[in-house]
Design a protein around this motif. Structure first.
Motif, PDB file in Angstrom:
ATOM      1  N   ALA A   1       0.748  -1.160   0.152  1.00  0.00           N
ATOM      2  CA  ALA A   1      -0.095  -0.263   0.021  1.00  0.00           C
ATOM      3  C   ALA A   1       0.999   1.349   0.066  1.00  0.00           C
ATOM      4  O   ALA A   1       0.656   2.221  -0.939  1.00  0.00           O
ATOM      5  CB  ALA A   1      -0.902  -0.285   1.281  1.00  0.00           C
ATOM      6  N   ASP A   2       1.789   1.521   0.842  1.00  0.00           N
ATOM      7  CA  ASP A   2       2.770   2.480   1.002  1.00  0.00           C
ATOM      8  C   ASP A   2       3.787   2.138   1.851  1.00  0.00           C
ATOM      9  O   ASP A   2       4.171   0.926   2.167  1.00  0.00           O
ATOM     10  CB  ASP A   2       1.881   3.791   1.882  1.00  0.00           C
ATOM     11  N   GLY A   3       4.630   3.383   2.441  1.00  0.00           N
ATOM     12  CA  GLY A   3       6.005   3.282   2.947  1.00  0.00           C
ATOM     13  C   GLY A   3       5.519   2.402   4.319  1.00  0.00           C
ATOM     14  O   GLY A   3       6.464   1.640   4.741  1.00  0.00           O
ATOM     15  N   GLN A   4       4.560   2.809   5.016  1.00  0.00           N
ATOM     16  CA  GLN A   4       4.236   2.171   6.158  1.00  0.00           C
ATOM     17  C   GLN A   4       3.975   0.848   6.049  1.00  0.00           C
ATOM     18  O   GLN A   4       4.523  -0.224   6.696  1.00  0.00           O
ATOM     19  CB  GLN A   4       3.279   2.783   7.061  1.00  0.00           C
ATOM     20  N   GLY A   5       3.168   0.347   5.033  1.00  0.00           N
ATOM     21  CA  GLY A   5       2.953  -1.138   4.810  1.00  0.00           C
ATOM     22  C   GLY A   5       4.298  -1.818   4.384  1.00  0.00           C
ATOM     23  O   GLY A   5       4.265  -3.036   4.750  1.00  0.00           O
ATOM     24  N   LEU A   6       5.296  -1.100   3.771  1.00  0.00           N
ATOM     25  CA  LEU A   6       6.573  -1.864   3.450  1.00  0.00           C
ATOM     26  C   LEU A   6       7.194  -2.008   4.745  1.00  0.00           C
ATOM     27  O   LEU A   6       7.641  -3.323   5.072  1.00  0.00           O
ATOM     28  CB  LEU A   6       7.357  -0.927   2.764  1.00  0.00           C
ATOM     29  N   GLU A   7       7.334  -1.319   5.725  1.00  0.00           N
ATOM     30  CA  GLU A   7       7.782  -1.413   7.074  1.00  0.00           C
ATOM     31  C   GLU A   7       7.184  -2.637   8.136  1.00  0.00           C
ATOM     32  O   GLU A   7       7.655  -3.402   8.425  1.00  0.00           O
ATOM     33  CB  GLU A   7       7.617  -0.092   7.853  1.00  0.00           C
ATOM     34  N   ILE A   8       5.669  -2.572   7.778  1.00  0.00           N
ATOM     35  CA  ILE A   8       5.034  -3.678   8.441  1.00  0.00           C
ATOM     36  C   ILE A   8       5.359  -5.028   7.729  1.00  0.00           C
ATOM     37  O   ILE A   8       5.495  -6.038   8.413  1.00  0.00           O
ATOM     38  CB  ILE A   8       3.444  -3.405   8.386  1.00  0.00           C
ATOM     39  N   ALA A   9       5.604  -4.992   6.516  1.00  0.00           N
ATOM     40  CA  ALA A   9       5.452  -6.427   5.819  1.00  0.00           C
ATOM     41  C   ALA A   9       7.079  -6.675   6.344  1.00  0.00           C
ATOM     42  O   ALA A   9       7.279  -8.103   6.471  1.00  0.00           O
ATOM     43  CB  ALA A   9       5.562  -6.036   4.423  1.00  0.00           C
TER      44      ALA A   9
END
Length: 719
Positions: A521-529
């Protein structure tokens, strides 16, 4: 143009003629003519003309006293799905109202159980959204399902079983929640006929053999009751026997483990009067002449059920000590009880929006919840949980009444009052006394929720809640907390990797571009993943720094920090279809340990969930293609939490002896909650074990302790 109703559908025509003063017979006749033309040449599995099904559905709705638009839409409900007719053609011929209903039915016409949970759930979502636009969609759908069930014997066995099961699990509960008792009862009996044919035939035979004796017994109360009602000055009333449908009788036999003769001794009578005051007058007459069972008196007139059902219920000792269930209601209440939401359209010209709102209140809440569900399993869970059958009435300390499903706990009550009350709940008082949060509530209880700013939900609460709302809010909170942990962990992993490679820290723009490249979804989604382990760090670095030479993009050797992270995220010793190092989660519902027979289930965004093969939750995770084989080899130094349930006889020192026995096996005790009541000890113990033999050793040691009658693994209920 000559009407074709009498010729093509004589039974339907006869019913419509009785209500010709309030129906548009010309509109219905045109709809039949259009349907017959569209379905010309089509046959059902029974060999009958296809249009006969549309006529049968329209007849069911005409008998429910529906309006002209609904009956016309019933005649047209399959033409878009099964012919070349388009929705636009319906709108041009019959107007937007009927076209809208037919369009809603067309979208859900393929509503069946499938191998793909995703496709199945999308069809259910369409059903809900269609009902939200026009509630008559569900009335026609239930009529459609009822006629299909009446003619189910013409289908192959596998399809018969699938459709009957769907009817029992989804459509009969939907009929109940929309207050359509007559259709609900017939759907349940027909599903019973096809799912348990031998039991059905036996019960039909037993009911038939007892019918004459039952009618004689009812007459013994009906005659003196009618006499007493006349003496009391009640001008008009009707006393009838109330037949119980077969599925409800069979359920009682199975639930109570009793024979037909033991269950069927409870006679049922209904008294119908003209006004609400007369209902209470009848109740007084009955209690004056026959002894009631106090705990069986229920006032659903003052506190209607969520499907708008209203009646007075009482159980009395009638002539000869025979138990009789008596329902007392007005004629309008009887119509609402039988027809439910359909009764709203009987006198549509008067307009009764408040009455319709009563039927749809629970439905709006379901729509609100389904918007927040992200997986098919989650949505199906909410749909089935929210179609609960029995209700209880709970009071707030201020005297307000709250309806909850039977089996609810103070946690359900807290979330029903307000989400924040649920999230800050730390205890409860039931009828003025402190009670555990898992205590099952009873109708009439007064519940006070004790809150604290520092309190927060526990994953264990999911084992003790009954309502979809409470379960959803608890899961939402847990997911949010896990997401915060994943973000922190993901940022730490990413920052260390960037520093190790001596790269510039990525800014928000670079993170967003990388997220898009990895379909996140976005940069935060990348960090969560990254924090969850959904995506390898090497992939992330490639996406963040696409211009780096290949030799600098090689996977790094694991650092100490990396090995710690792996232990957090990865299931050590677990190979899934020959591949290891995948992200796994050990299911908390069944708490598997090495040595158990296990199955993996592919979740969305959380890796693979490991369940014991006999876990009840696997039954609700219906998508077979998402199950994977697991090869689980024990890893040194890894331990697993297991919840044990213990019961025994209370004695001095029993708690200490149990803890000592567990400790002697070299086992760590994480927590224990042991209580006593009436000389009995019961509770749970949380232990950490290495494998199945270690667990067996713990169980054996505790069973040797004097006073312990049983200790076993405790399963969480299916969620």
């Amino acid at each position: 143009m000559t009407a074709i109703l009498p010729e093509l559908a004589p039974d339907l025509s006869a019913v419509l003629d009785k209500h010709a003063d309030r129906l548009d017979l010309d509109l219905i006749d045109r709809a039949l003519r259009f349907s017959a033309s569209a379905h010309r040449g089509q046959k059902r599995m029974s060999g009958e003309d296809f249009v006969s099904h549309s006529i049968a559905v329209a007849l069911i709705l005409a008998e429910q006293l529906l309006d002209s638009a609904t009956i016309s839409a019933a005649l047209l409900h399959d033409v878009v799905e099964d012919s070349d007719v388009r929705t636009e053609d319906i709108a041009r011929e019959f107007g937007a109202e009927i076209a809208g209903i037919v369009d809603g039915l067309t979208k859900i016409s393929s509503l069946t159980f499938r191998s793909s949970a995703e496709e199945q759930v999308e069809n259910y979502r369409k059903l809900l959204l269609s009902i939200a636009k026009d509630a008559r969609v569900i009335i026609i759908k239930l009529g459609d399902r009822l006629h299909n069930m009446r003619t189910l014997e013409h289908l192959p066995p596998e399809r018969r079983h699938r459709i009957a099961m769907e009817t029992r699990e989804i459509y009969a509960p939907l009929a109940h929640r929309f207050g359509m008792a007559g259709i609900k009862a017939e759907l349940e009996d027909l599903a019973f006929k096809f799912l348990e044919p031998d039991d059905y035939r036996d019960l039909v035979s037993q009911v038939a053999s007892k019918r004459a004796a039952r009618e004689q017994t009812i007459l013994k109360l009906r005659t003196p009751l009618e006499h007493e009602l006349k003496r009391a000055g009640i001008e008009w009333f009707e006393v009838t026997g109330r037949p119980k449908h077969l599925w409800s009788i069979f359920q009682k036999m199975r639930k109570r483990n009793k024979s037909f003769d033991e269950i069927y001794d409870l006679m049922a009578i209904r008294v119908t009067v003209r006004s609400v005051p007369e209902c209470y007058h009848v109740l007084g007459v009955i209690h004056h002449n026959w002894t009631p069972i106090q705990e069986r008196i229920k006032d659903y007139i003052a506190s209607p059920k969520s499907n708008a059902y209203q009646s007075l219920h009482t159980t009395i000792f009638g002539p000869g000590g025979q138990l009789f269930e008596v329902q007392i209601r007005t004629q309008e209440m009887h119509r609402t009880a039988e027809f439910g939401i359909a009764a709203h359209w009987l006198y549509k010209r008067d307009g009764k929006p408040d009455e319709l709102d009563q039927h749809l209140g629970w439905f709006r809440q379901l729509l609100e919840l389904q918007q927040d569900t992200h997986s098919p399993e989650e949505f199906l869970e909410f749909l089935k949980v929210d179609l609960y059958q029995d209700e209880i009435f709970i009071f707030t300390p201020q005297g307000d009444v709250k309806r909850l499903p039977k089996g609810s706990t103070p946690i359900d009550f807290a979330f029903h009052v307000h989400t924040e009350v649920g999230l800050r709940c730390q205890g409860a008082k039931i009828n003025g006394r402190i009670a555990p949060l898992h205590r099952e509530l009873k109708s009439g209880d007064t519940v006070e929720i004790l809150t604290s700013a520092s309190a927060k939900p526990s994953r264990d609460w999911l084992s003790h809640v009954r309502t979809a709302r409470a379960r959803h809010k608890i899961k939402q909170w847990i997911n949010h907390e896990e997401e915060k942990v994943s973000i922190t962990l993901g940022k730490e992993i990413l920052a260390r990797e960037v520093r190790r490679r001596r790269l510039d820290a990525p800014d928000d723009t670079r993170l967003a571009r990388a997220a898009q490249a990895l379909s996140l979804a976005d940069g935060q989604g990348l960090e969560i993943a990254v924090g969850r382990g959904d995506v390898a760090i090497g992939q992330v670095i490639r996406a963040l720094y696409p211009d780096l030479p290949n030799d600098e993009l090689q996977e790094p050797k694991p650092t100490v920090f990396g090995r710690v992270i792996d232990r957090i995220r990865l299931g050590r010793g677990i190979k899934i279809q020959g591949v290891d190092g995948l992200m796994v989660r050990y299911a908390q519902c069944c708490q598997p340990v090495p040595g158990d027979s296990v199955v993996g289930y592919v979740t969305q965004g959380r890796g693979i969930s490991i369940h014991r093969s006999d876990c009840p939750n696997l039954l609700t995770l219906s998508a077979e293609e998402r199950r994977v084989e697991i090869d689980w080899q024990e890893s040194q130094g890894e331990s697993f939490s297991v919840r044990l349930a213990v019961t025994g006889e209370d004695r001095r020192g029993l708690y200490a002896d149990m803890m000592e026995a567990i400790s002697q096996t070299g086992t760590n005790i994480r927590a224990a909650d042991i209580r006593t009541r009436d000389g009995t000890v019961f509770g749970t113990v949380f232990v950490e074990v290495d494998n199945l033999p270690h667990l067996a050793k713990v169980l054996k040691a505790v069973r040797r302790v004097k006073g312990v009658s049983e200790i076993e693994r405790r399963e969480a209920p299916p969620t």
